[in-house]
Design a protein around this motif. Structure first.
Motif, PDB file in Angstrom:
ATOM      1  N   LEU A 182       0.025  -9.508  -8.510  1.00 24.89           N
ATOM      2  CA  LEU A 182      -1.128 -10.060  -7.795  1.00 24.89           C
ATOM      3  C   LEU A 182      -1.667  -9.067  -6.766  1.00 24.89           C
ATOM      4  O   LEU A 182      -2.883  -8.916  -6.608  1.00 24.89           O
ATOM      5  CB  LEU A 182      -0.744 -11.384  -7.129  1.00 24.89           C
ATOM      6  N   VAL A 183      -0.744  -8.401  -6.043  1.00 28.37           N
ATOM      7  CA  VAL A 183      -1.184  -7.409  -5.067  1.00 28.37           C
ATOM      8  C   VAL A 183      -1.971  -6.295  -5.763  1.00 28.37           C
ATOM      9  O   VAL A 183      -3.050  -5.887  -5.308  1.00 28.37           O
ATOM     10  CB  VAL A 183       0.017  -6.824  -4.300  1.00 28.37           C
ATOM     11  N   ALA A 184      -1.448  -5.803  -6.880  1.00 30.48           N
ATOM     12  CA  ALA A 184      -2.141  -4.742  -7.616  1.00 30.48           C
ATOM     13  C   ALA A 184      -3.461  -5.242  -8.199  1.00 30.48           C
ATOM     14  O   ALA A 184      -4.476  -4.535  -8.177  1.00 30.48           O
ATOM     15  CB  ALA A 184      -1.240  -4.199  -8.723  1.00 30.48           C
ATOM     16  N   GLY A 185      -3.454  -6.466  -8.718  1.00 28.09           N
ATOM     17  CA  GLY A 185      -4.656  -6.993  -9.346  1.00 28.09           C
ATOM     18  C   GLY A 185      -5.801  -7.208  -8.384  1.00 28.09           C
ATOM     19  O   GLY A 185      -6.971  -7.079  -8.755  1.00 28.09           O
ATOM     20  N   PHE A 186      -5.501  -7.543  -7.127  1.00 27.06           N
ATOM     21  CA  PHE A 186      -6.536  -7.785  -6.129  1.00 27.06           C
ATOM     22  C   PHE A 186      -6.718  -6.599  -5.174  1.00 27.06           C
ATOM     23  O   PHE A 186      -7.407  -6.721  -4.169  1.00 27.06           O
ATOM     24  CB  PHE A 186      -6.210  -9.037  -5.315  1.00 27.06           C
ATOM     25  N   ALA A 198      -7.703   4.473 -11.292  1.00 30.12           N
ATOM     26  CA  ALA A 198      -7.750   5.530 -10.288  1.00 30.12           C
ATOM     27  C   ALA A 198      -9.189   5.937  -9.972  1.00 30.12           C
ATOM     28  O   ALA A 198      -9.532   6.186  -8.813  1.00 30.12           O
ATOM     29  CB  ALA A 198      -6.943   6.737 -10.768  1.00 30.12           C
ATOM     30  N   GLN A 199     -10.032   5.986 -10.996  1.00 30.39           N
ATOM     31  CA  GLN A 199     -11.429   6.327 -10.759  1.00 30.39           C
ATOM     32  C   GLN A 199     -12.148   5.208 -10.013  1.00 30.39           C
ATOM     33  O   GLN A 199     -12.933   5.465  -9.092  1.00 30.39           O
ATOM     34  CB  GLN A 199     -12.120   6.597 -12.090  1.00 30.39           C
ATOM     35  N   ALA A 200     -11.881   3.959 -10.395  1.00 27.86           N
ATOM     36  CA  ALA A 200     -12.564   2.830  -9.757  1.00 27.86           C
ATOM     37  C   ALA A 200     -12.207   2.721  -8.277  1.00 27.86           C
ATOM     38  O   ALA A 200     -13.041   2.319  -7.454  1.00 27.86           O
ATOM     39  CB  ALA A 200     -12.212   1.535 -10.483  1.00 27.86           C
ATOM     40  N   LEU A 201     -10.968   3.070  -7.920  1.00 26.31           N
ATOM     41  CA  LEU A 201     -10.513   2.955  -6.530  1.00 26.31           C
ATOM     42  C   LEU A 201     -10.570   4.292  -5.788  1.00 26.31           C
ATOM     43  O   LEU A 201     -10.030   4.397  -4.685  1.00 26.31           O
ATOM     44  CB  LEU A 201      -9.086   2.396  -6.490  1.00 26.31           C
ATOM     45  N   ASP A 202     -11.187   5.276  -6.423  1.00 26.98           N
ATOM     46  CA  ASP A 202     -11.298   6.604  -5.817  1.00 26.98           C
ATOM     47  C   ASP A 202      -9.921   7.127  -5.403  1.00 26.98           C
ATOM     48  O   ASP A 202      -9.716   7.623  -4.288  1.00 26.98           O
ATOM     49  CB  ASP A 202     -12.238   6.563  -4.602  1.00 26.98           C
ATOM     50  N   GLY A 203      -8.983   7.018  -6.332  1.00 25.13           N
ATOM     51  CA  GLY A 203      -7.600   7.369  -5.995  1.00 25.13           C
ATOM     52  C   GLY A 203      -6.960   8.344  -6.951  1.00 25.13           C
ATOM     53  O   GLY A 203      -5.732   8.313  -7.159  1.00 25.13           O
ATOM     54  N   LEU A 204      -7.731   9.246  -7.551  1.00 25.06           N
ATOM     55  CA  LEU A 204      -7.163  10.208  -8.492  1.00 25.06           C
ATOM     56  C   LEU A 204      -6.049  11.062  -7.883  1.00 25.06           C
ATOM     57  O   LEU A 204      -5.066  11.372  -8.569  1.00 25.06           O
ATOM     58  CB  LEU A 204      -8.256  11.100  -9.069  1.00 25.06           C
ATOM     59  N   SER A 233      -8.014  -1.005  -2.624  1.00 26.68           N
ATOM     60  CA  SER A 233      -7.913   0.451  -2.521  1.00 26.68           C
ATOM     61  C   SER A 233      -6.696   0.925  -3.291  1.00 26.68           C
ATOM     62  O   SER A 233      -5.813   0.133  -3.656  1.00 26.68           O
ATOM     63  CB  SER A 233      -7.781   0.877  -1.053  1.00 26.68           C
ATOM     64  N   MET A 234      -6.637   2.223  -3.540  1.00 29.55           N
ATOM     65  CA  MET A 234      -5.504   2.792  -4.267  1.00 29.55           C
ATOM     66  C   MET A 234      -4.219   2.656  -3.460  1.00 29.55           C
ATOM     67  O   MET A 234      -3.133   2.497  -4.038  1.00 29.55           O
ATOM     68  CB  MET A 234      -5.776   4.261  -4.589  1.00 29.55           C
ATOM     69  N   GLN A 235      -4.312   2.704  -2.145  1.00 26.12           N
ATOM     70  CA  GLN A 235      -3.120   2.561  -1.308  1.00 26.12           C
ATOM     71  C   GLN A 235      -2.503   1.166  -1.478  1.00 26.12           C
ATOM     72  O   GLN A 235      -1.271   1.030  -1.563  1.00 26.12           O
ATOM     73  CB  GLN A 235      -3.465   2.815   0.160  1.00 26.12           C
ATOM     74  N   VAL A 236      -3.330   0.143  -1.530  1.00 25.34           N
ATOM     75  CA  VAL A 236      -2.819  -1.218  -1.728  1.00 25.34           C
ATOM     76  C   VAL A 236      -2.266  -1.365  -3.140  1.00 25.34           C
ATOM     77  O   VAL A 236      -1.245  -2.026  -3.357  1.00 25.34           O
ATOM     78  CB  VAL A 236      -3.929  -2.251  -1.456  1.00 25.34           C
ATOM     79  N   LEU A 237      -2.926  -0.749  -4.099  1.00 26.39           N
ATOM     80  CA  LEU A 237      -2.396  -0.800  -5.460  1.00 26.39           C
ATOM     81  C   LEU A 237      -1.021  -0.155  -5.531  1.00 26.39           C
ATOM     82  O   LEU A 237      -0.124  -0.641  -6.228  1.00 26.39           O
ATOM     83  CB  LEU A 237      -3.354  -0.111  -6.427  1.00 26.39           C
ATOM     84  N   LEU A 238      -0.832   0.950  -4.801  1.00 28.50           N
ATOM     85  CA  LEU A 238       0.490   1.587  -4.754  1.00 28.50           C
ATOM     86  C   LEU A 238       1.540   0.641  -4.184  1.00 28.50           C
ATOM     87  O   LEU A 238       2.685   0.611  -4.652  1.00 28.50           O
ATOM     88  CB  LEU A 238       0.433   2.860  -3.912  1.00 28.50           C
ATOM     89  N   LEU A 256       1.517   9.365  -8.412  1.00 24.88           N
ATOM     90  CA  LEU A 256       2.403   8.597  -7.532  1.00 24.88           C
ATOM     91  C   LEU A 256       2.457   7.132  -7.939  1.00 24.88           C
ATOM     92  O   LEU A 256       3.454   6.449  -7.680  1.00 24.88           O
ATOM     93  CB  LEU A 256       1.925   8.733  -6.085  1.00 24.88           C
ATOM     94  N   ALA A 257       1.413   6.626  -8.590  1.00 28.68           N
ATOM     95  CA  ALA A 257       1.410   5.237  -9.035  1.00 28.68           C
ATOM     96  C   ALA A 257       2.522   4.969 -10.042  1.00 28.68           C
ATOM     97  O   ALA A 257       2.979   3.829 -10.190  1.00 28.68           O
ATOM     98  CB  ALA A 257       0.049   4.890  -9.656  1.00 28.68           C
ATOM     99  N   PHE A 258       2.966   6.008 -10.743  1.00 29.68           N
ATOM    100  CA  PHE A 258       4.083   5.871 -11.673  1.00 29.68           C
ATOM    101  C   PHE A 258       5.403   6.264 -11.012  1.00 29.68           C
ATOM    102  O   PHE A 258       6.424   5.590 -11.183  1.00 29.68           O
ATOM    103  CB  PHE A 258       3.841   6.735 -12.915  1.00 29.68           C
ATOM    104  N   GLY A 259       5.397   7.352 -10.246  1.00 28.99           N
ATOM    105  CA  GLY A 259       6.627   7.789  -9.594  1.00 28.99           C
ATOM    106  C   GLY A 259       7.140   6.790  -8.585  1.00 28.99           C
ATOM    107  O   GLY A 259       8.357   6.579  -8.470  1.00 28.99           O
TER     108      GLY A 259
END
Length: 461
Positions: free
Chosen positions: A107-111, A55-61, A114-119, A66-69
């Motif tokens: 793969l989507v999360a790994g690459f 979250a810190q690396a992607l500026d997504g705190l 941004s935090m939105q793409v990780l979500l 929501l990443a868990f929910g």
């Protein structure tokens, strides 16, 4: 191993008989299924460890929770879709797609840039994880004889132990030395290897007779409604005002309405037989995880343990869970299913009480640790028993739907308990920390007591 007489089901060519789960006929599906469960456990625990850094690396705190929910909500849709699909086509297609999309999500999360793409990747992981878990339950019902069901479900519980012990450590090392992206990117190759074991073994397991898909579109719509309600519930739990309380009530109402449409008739009132089995799964998970979420905070903030030592307490709970599952898998079992369920629920009550005792500085921390081992033992008795009963009480052409209902009740009840308990905890914590913990633990203990009372209702007669 002693030789046994084998028979083959003419419908699908799968052998049946009295042999261990690692007998030649079952070895591939057993190894592959255990590996998939273990990988799912590792991914969940490793991501939980790495998410602060991510979250810190992607500026997504702001999107941290929501990443868990989102993952939990998406799993609801995957469970419902896989349950009906497995009843109509057999477990192989749902399992194949679940594994494939699980790798895509990783793969989507790994690459993710941004935090939105990780979500987005986490949504795909949750959806595919729900598909895999239900498809594996159906595969158990179709591949193994009933005498082996307790053993294979106990092995699923044991598959969580090693990830619980080493998962956070490996995740920390990956984050520190290779980068957080490898927490996701290291898993797909292992998932493909597990798929190579399990998919050939279930490829020829066809659908049972009598399936139809008339209610599938409606179930998917209600599943989406339940997922949206779960997300809203999660969001409302973060608010600390009257609007948040109103939103929480609205989300719970929506969740109950959708659950009423998705779960077997009578589940919400614990009707005898399968409805009570499904309800008990939700009750047990709500009681256990509603306590577990507060343990690290209690031990580190109130009792002065290091974060590492607080995490060790969760690990010993997982070990207790595995030990309880091992006992449940023994072929000579002196207890009936209702007795096992009552014992398991009672052990959760004892465990939660022990943890609650650790709130007081005059009570040794060891009391809470022993209590949490007892709670883990209780869950180890409960989970395989409820899984076995679900298959026993389900017609072949409803095993998928009922397996998805079992896990749906688990996910939705846990989400509700965490949201309600978390909101009460947040409201009380600044003024009376001890009371905040006690209220959360009281909710869990009351649920487990209710489960002990309802245990006899799993009998249909």
């Amino acid at each position: 191993m002693a030789s046994v007489a084998w028979e083959r089901d003419p419908a699908d060519g799968i052998p049946t008989g009295q042999a261990g789960i690692f007998a030649r006929h079952y070895r591939g599906v057993t190894i592959g299924a255990i590996a998939l469960v273990g990988l799912g456990a590792f991914e969940a625990l490793a991501v939980a460890t790495a998410m602060p850094t991510i979250a810190q690396a992607l500026d997504g705190l702001p999107l941290y929770a929501l990443a868990f929910g989102a993952t939990l909500a998406a799993s609801v849709v995957g469970m419902v879709l896989a349950g009906r699909w497995a009843d109509l086509r057999g477990p192989a297609p749902a399992l194949r797609h679940g594994i494939g999309w699980f790798c895509v999500g990783l793969l989507v999360a790994g690459f993710a840039p941004s935090m939105q793409v990780l979500l987005l990747g986490r949504l795909v992981q949750g959806f595919s994880g729900g598909m895999m878990s239900v498809a594996l339950y159906v595969a158990v019902g179709r591949v193994y004889p009933p005498s082996l069901h307790p053993r294979i479900f106990a092995s699923f519980a044991a598959a969580w132990v090693l990830p619980a012990i080493v998962g956070p450590t490996i995740s920390g090392l990956l984050v520190q030395h290779a980068g957080w992206r490898w927490v996701f990117l290291s898993v797909p190759l292992l998932a493909i290897a597990a798929a190579a074991c399990v998919l050939p073994a279930v490829r020829n397991v066809g659908p049972p007779p009598g399936g139809d898909d008339q209610d599938t579109p409606h179930r998917i719509a209600w599943a989406i409604g339940a997922a949206m309600s779960a997300l809203l519930l999660h969001y409302a739990g973060q608010l600390r005002d009257a609007f948040g309380a109103a939103l929480l009530a609205f989300a719970i109402a929506g969740l109950l309405f959708c659950a009423w449409r998705l779960l077997p008739r009578g589940t919400l009132r614990a009707a005898r037989g399968l409805p009570t089995v499904i309800a008990l799964r939700g009750i047990a998970c709500g009681a256990f995880f509603g306590t577990e979420v507060f343990i690290p905070l209690l031990l580190s903030r109130e009792r002065g343990l290091s974060p590492t030592m607080a995490g060790v307490v969760l690990t010993v709970g997982a070990l207790g869970w595995s030990l309880g599952a091992w006992y449940r898998s023994r072929p000579t079992q002196p207890f009936t299913p209702p007795q096992l369920l009552r014992i398991g629920m009672s052990m959760i009550v004892v465990g939660v009480s022990g943890v609650a005792g650790a709130i007081s500085p005059s009570v040794p921390v060891a009391v809470g640790i022993v209590g949490w081992i007892a709670a883990g033992l209780g869950m180890g008795l409960l989970f395989p028993t409820l899984s076995v009963l679900t298959l026993q009480l389900s017609p072949l052409n409803r095993q998928g739907v009922n397996a998805s209902a079992l896990q749906l009740c688990d996910a939705l009840t846990t989400a509700t308990v965490l949201a309600v308990g978390g909101s009460l905890f947040a409201a009380l914590f600044t003024r009376a920390p001890s009371l905040a913990y006690l209220v959360g633990f009281a909710i869990s203990a009351a649920l487990a007591l209710l489960g002990a009372v309802l245990a006899s209702r799993v009998r249909t007669g």
